[in-house]
Motif scaffolding. Structure first.
Motif, short mmCIF file in Angstrom:
data_model
loop_
_atom_site.label_atom_id
_atom_site.label_comp_id
_atom_site.label_asym_id
_atom_site.label_seq_id
_atom_site.Cartn_x
_atom_site.Cartn_y
_atom_site.Cartn_z
N PHE A 257 42.20 39.85 38.93
CA PHE A 257 41.31 39.56 37.77
C PHE A 257 40.10 40.85 37.54
CE2 PHE A 257 42.18 35.54 36.05
CZ PHE A 257 43.12 34.93 36.92
N GLN A 258 40.30 41.54 38.84
CA GLN A 258 39.41 42.77 38.67
C GLN A 258 40.01 43.87 37.60
OE1 GLN A 258 38.43 43.28 43.49
NE2 GLN A 258 39.58 44.85 42.67
N THR B 283 34.25 38.85 38.82
CA THR B 283 35.63 38.56 38.96
C THR B 283 35.91 37.06 39.34
OG1 THR B 283 35.87 40.91 39.44
CG2 THR B 283 37.93 39.57 40.20
N LEU B 284 35.29 36.73 40.50
CA LEU B 284 35.37 35.48 41.14
C LEU B 284 35.44 34.07 39.99
CD1 LEU B 284 36.49 34.39 43.69
CD2 LEU B 284 34.06 33.92 44.41
N LEU B 285 34.24 34.42 39.26
CA LEU B 285 34.24 33.51 38.36
C LEU B 285 35.10 33.34 37.14
CD1 LEU B 285 30.26 33.87 37.95
CD2 LEU B 285 31.31 31.92 38.98
N MET B 286 35.63 34.47 36.91
CA MET B 286 36.68 34.81 35.92
C MET B 286 37.90 34.21 36.43
SD MET B 286 35.76 38.34 34.01
CE MET B 286 37.24 38.27 32.68
N SER C 264 49.01 42.82 38.45
CA SER C 264 47.75 42.10 38.54
C SER C 264 47.70 41.24 37.05
CB SER C 264 46.37 43.27 38.04
OG SER C 264 46.34 44.06 39.17
N LEU C 265 48.36 41.81 36.07
CA LEU C 265 48.25 41.12 34.84
C LEU C 265 49.29 40.15 35.11
CD1 LEU C 265 47.63 41.38 31.73
CD2 LEU C 265 49.87 42.63 31.52
N LEU C 266 50.52 40.18 35.53
CA LEU C 266 51.31 38.85 35.90
C LEU C 266 50.79 37.92 36.76
CD1 LEU C 266 54.82 40.97 36.53
CD2 LEU C 266 54.09 39.27 34.53
N ASN C 267 49.89 38.49 37.73
CA ASN C 267 49.19 37.32 38.42
C ASN C 267 48.15 36.62 37.77
OD1 ASN C 267 50.27 37.50 41.12
ND2 ASN C 267 49.10 39.38 41.53
N ILE C 268 47.44 37.17 36.83
CA ILE C 268 46.53 36.68 36.02
C ILE C 268 47.22 35.61 34.88
CG2 ILE C 268 44.99 37.08 33.91
CD1 ILE C 268 44.38 39.54 34.99
#
Lengths: 621, 75
Positions: free
Chosen positions: A323-324, A341-344, A383-387
């Motif tokens: 999410f960073q 980041t953690l909240l997002m 990153s995008l895929l993980n999100i």
């Protein structure tokens, strides 16, 4: 981050650079030339290396190797080994590539006999041509061979003409020098032309050691030569791929090291490296450098000037790290700023899921993204895929809450259990969306309160953020009165609200605080908080559009199913295409809207961007 | 058949969403074009570009909320 100065004697500079590169813990701050110190000069080895790099790139372009790949086996080679091997490799491959180029040039010449005109233009001394002790060559060569021939024999006669980028050469040599001449011609890729053509033009027998040339056969032979060479190059590519990729990486590394001194301050005796190191790593960096150089290097902390801040290194648990990427896309928090980041990691997939909210779609997208992730193991795409994977999980969760599978609430005659039916309880969905929005904004305002209290003081925090929070009960009351928030949500909230008079007084205090904090602009800004809250209605709107579209597709397919075999095939196709389109829209829409709610509404309450990313020396980008 | 009054409420709701969507579209057109232009020069502006582009979107949401309120009247 701490600001660090490293002072090293010039004799140890290379060693210090190597060590810092391996540590990957220091971001170099570029030194600008001043009266006291000059900037350093690049290390000498850099120039030699750049020559090797040029050769390496040339090899790569000829054998079709691309360097963006990252999935090769790492091996260690010294730069000396690489230099020697690359040079040899280059010489080897260069000959072959020349031959391919040349052959591809002469093939059309031989085919169309374009050499004929040039051949007729050549003037020869008939005497010499008839000389019995002389041997005649006539054919195409890569370049003019006169100079080389003159070195082996004093008596010779040579005439050359340009033909489409190669040379037509007619050469008379004493028979005694035949072998040497053949050697030179071979080196220049001599290709004979048919003796008949030469005879016709000049009435002499001139051909490569007297052989009769068959053009068709020659062309065929040349073509197969080219094929073989190309195959050979492809083989080389597979055989030496790892070596070349490793070399490239190593060389780039060496060059980066070699040019780094231009960022340092330099005098006749020492180099000074200034930079930023994460606080935790400072001792490690200091000890490593000192151990490595027998305490001949001086590493110290530099006190910060007023308002001077270092680069940003975000720290988050592994699961939230992707999410960073969303912050990279926006702007990194400033140095003292809060990293959301953690909240997002929690709210982003929840918002996404609330909008798409369908077990069927969630499972399909989850499988799709997990499969995609196998291909993209690194970088922004990963990153995008993980999100999106987390978001798919959110979709499944809300799908279960809404009791929806591919838009349907009834599956095989069984009604799926649900807490809320999206397709039928539209106003409830709207009320819930706005409630979520209000909660999210209040949360953002609390974060902002803490941030301002930390950066400035409590007074500013109260004026700038608390005022807005105090407005909330009034806005809630207003939305209920207007009939925007209705149904069981309104029923649940009304008892919790203070009586209207007090709500009004609290809001009044809030408004006064805002005006105190932000001046006249505060008055104009007051309605903005209402528009911020209403913006969360998109949680309902986007989701509703997705459900309705799915329902329409299902409805149309059902009607087609009842009209025979053609109808069934058409219905299945319609279902596939319709849901595919809806899923694609269902990824794009919720992603962007969830992002927007975070960027515009939420970040607006507390976030301050503008941070510089920490990029340590030696980190690969 | 619904009576004329309900029908007019429906038309009102449709106008509310339709016109606000049109307005948002017109507004986003100009901003989006400028944002893409800026991004072409400097890729890091994606975040800011996105935000600026989607700001007028709220117009549609307002229209939608009004439409829902009107439809509640009809029901």
């Amino acid at each position: 981050m701490v600001k660090v100065g490293v002072v090293t004697p010039n004799s140890l500079l290379t060693k210090v650079i190597d060590k810092l590169y391996d540590l990957q813990a220091l971001q170099i701050e570029e030194y600008t030339k001043s009266d006291e110190f000059d900037i350093g000069n690049p290390l000498v080895k850099g120039e030699e290396l750049s020559d090797t790099i040029v050769k390496l790139k040339s090899i790569a372009s000829h054998i079709g190797l691309e360097f963006y790949r990252d999935d090769f086996k790492r091996r260690h080679y010294t730069s000396e080994q690489i230099k020697i091997s690359i040079n040899r490799f280059y010489e080897n491959i260069k000959k072959r590539i020349d031959k391919i180029d040349y052959t591809q040039k002469i093939l059309p010449i031989l085919k169309k006999k374009t050499y004929k005109k040039a051949l007729e233009e050549i003037k020869i001394e008939t005497n010499r041509a008839k000389d019995k002790d002389s041997i005649h060559f006539c054919g195409l060569t890569k370049k003019d061979v006169q100079k080389q021939i003159s070195e082996i024999s004093e008596t010779y006669n040579i005439t050359t003409r340009d033909v489409d980028g190669v040379k037509l050469t007619l050469l008379f040599m004493p028979k005694s020098k035949k072998d040497e001449a053949i050697e030179i011609l071979d080196e220049n890729l001599f290709t004979p032309i048919p003796a008949a053509d030469v005879k016709k033009a000049h009435d002499i027998d001139a051909s490569y050691i007297g052989e009769k040339v068959n053009l068709a056969e020659l062309s065929k032979e040349l073509k197969s030569d080219v094929e073989n060479l190309k195959e050979y190059l492809t083989d080389l590519k597979y055989q030496y791929e790892d070596f070349l990729l490793n070399s490239n990486e190593k060389l780039e590394e060496e060059v980066e090291k070699a040019v780094s001194p231009v960022k340092f301050a330099a005098s006749k005796q020492v180099h000074v490296i200034n930079g930023w190191v994460p606080e935790k790593k400072f001792n490690h960096v200091k000890e490593t450098l000192e151990d490595e150089t027998n305490n001949k290097v001086y590493v110290h902390k530099i006190p910060l000037k007023k308002n001077e801040t270092g680069p940003i290194l975000l720290k988050n648990p592994v699961f939230a790290k992707p999410f960073q990427f969303l912050l990279d896309l926006f702007s990194l928090p400033n140095y003292s700023g809060f990293d959301p980041t953690l909240l997002m990691w929690i709210t982003f997939p929840l918002f996404f899921g609330f909008m798409l909210g369908d077990i069927g779609y969630g499972v399909v997208t989850l499988i799709f993204f997990v499969l995609m992730r196998i291909k993209f193991k690194k970088g922004a795409m990963n990153s995008l895929l993980n999100i999106l994977i987390w978001s798919s999980l959110g979709t499944i969760l809300f799908g279960a809450l809404f009791g929806e599978v591919f838009g349907e609430e009834v599956l095989f005659g069984h009604k799926l259990p649900h807490i809320l039916s999206r397709a039928h309880q539209i106003t409830d969905l709207l009320s819930i969306s706005l409630l979520i929005g209000m909660a999210h904004l209040v949360f953002g305002l609390i974060l902002g309160f803490i941030q301002v209290a930390k950066d400035h003081d409590l007074k500013h925090a109260v004026e700038e953020k608390l005022g807005w929070i105090l407005l909330m009960p009034f806005i809630m009351w207003l939305l209920i009165q207007l009939g925007v928030i209705t149904g069981f949500v309104a029923g649940g909230i009304i008892p919790m609200l203070p009586p209207p008079l007090y709500t009004g007084i609290i809001a009044g205090v809030g408004a006064v605080l805002i005006i105190l904090g932000e001046g006249v602009i505060g008055v104009i800004e007051l309605p903005a908080i209402l528009s911020n809250i209403l913006s969360y209605a998109r949680l309902m709107a986007v989701g509703l559009a997705s459900v309705e579209l799915a329902l329409i597709v299902n409805q149309m397919a059902k009607e087609m199913f009842s009209s025979g075999i053609v109808g069934i095939i058409g219905g299945v196709l319609l279902l596939l295409i319709g849901h595919l389109i809806n899923i694609m829209l269902g990824i794009l829409g919720p992603f962007l809207h969830s992002l927007r709610l975070h960027y515009v509404e939420w970040f607006g309450k507390f976030y301050e961007g503008g941070g510089q990313r920490f990029m340590p020396f030696g980190e690969k980008t | 058949m619904v009576d004329v009054g309900t029908g007019l409420l429906g038309v009102g709701a449709a106008l509310s969403v339709g016109l606000s969507a049109l307005a948002a579209g017109i507004a986003e057109k100009s901003i989006g074009a400028a944002a893409i232009g800026a991004m072409a020069e400097k890729e890091e502006l994606f975040g800011k570009g996105l935000i600026l582009t989607v700001i007028p979107e709220s117009l549609v949401i307002f229209g939608l909320v009004i439409a829902i309120m009107i439809m509640q009247m009809a029901a």
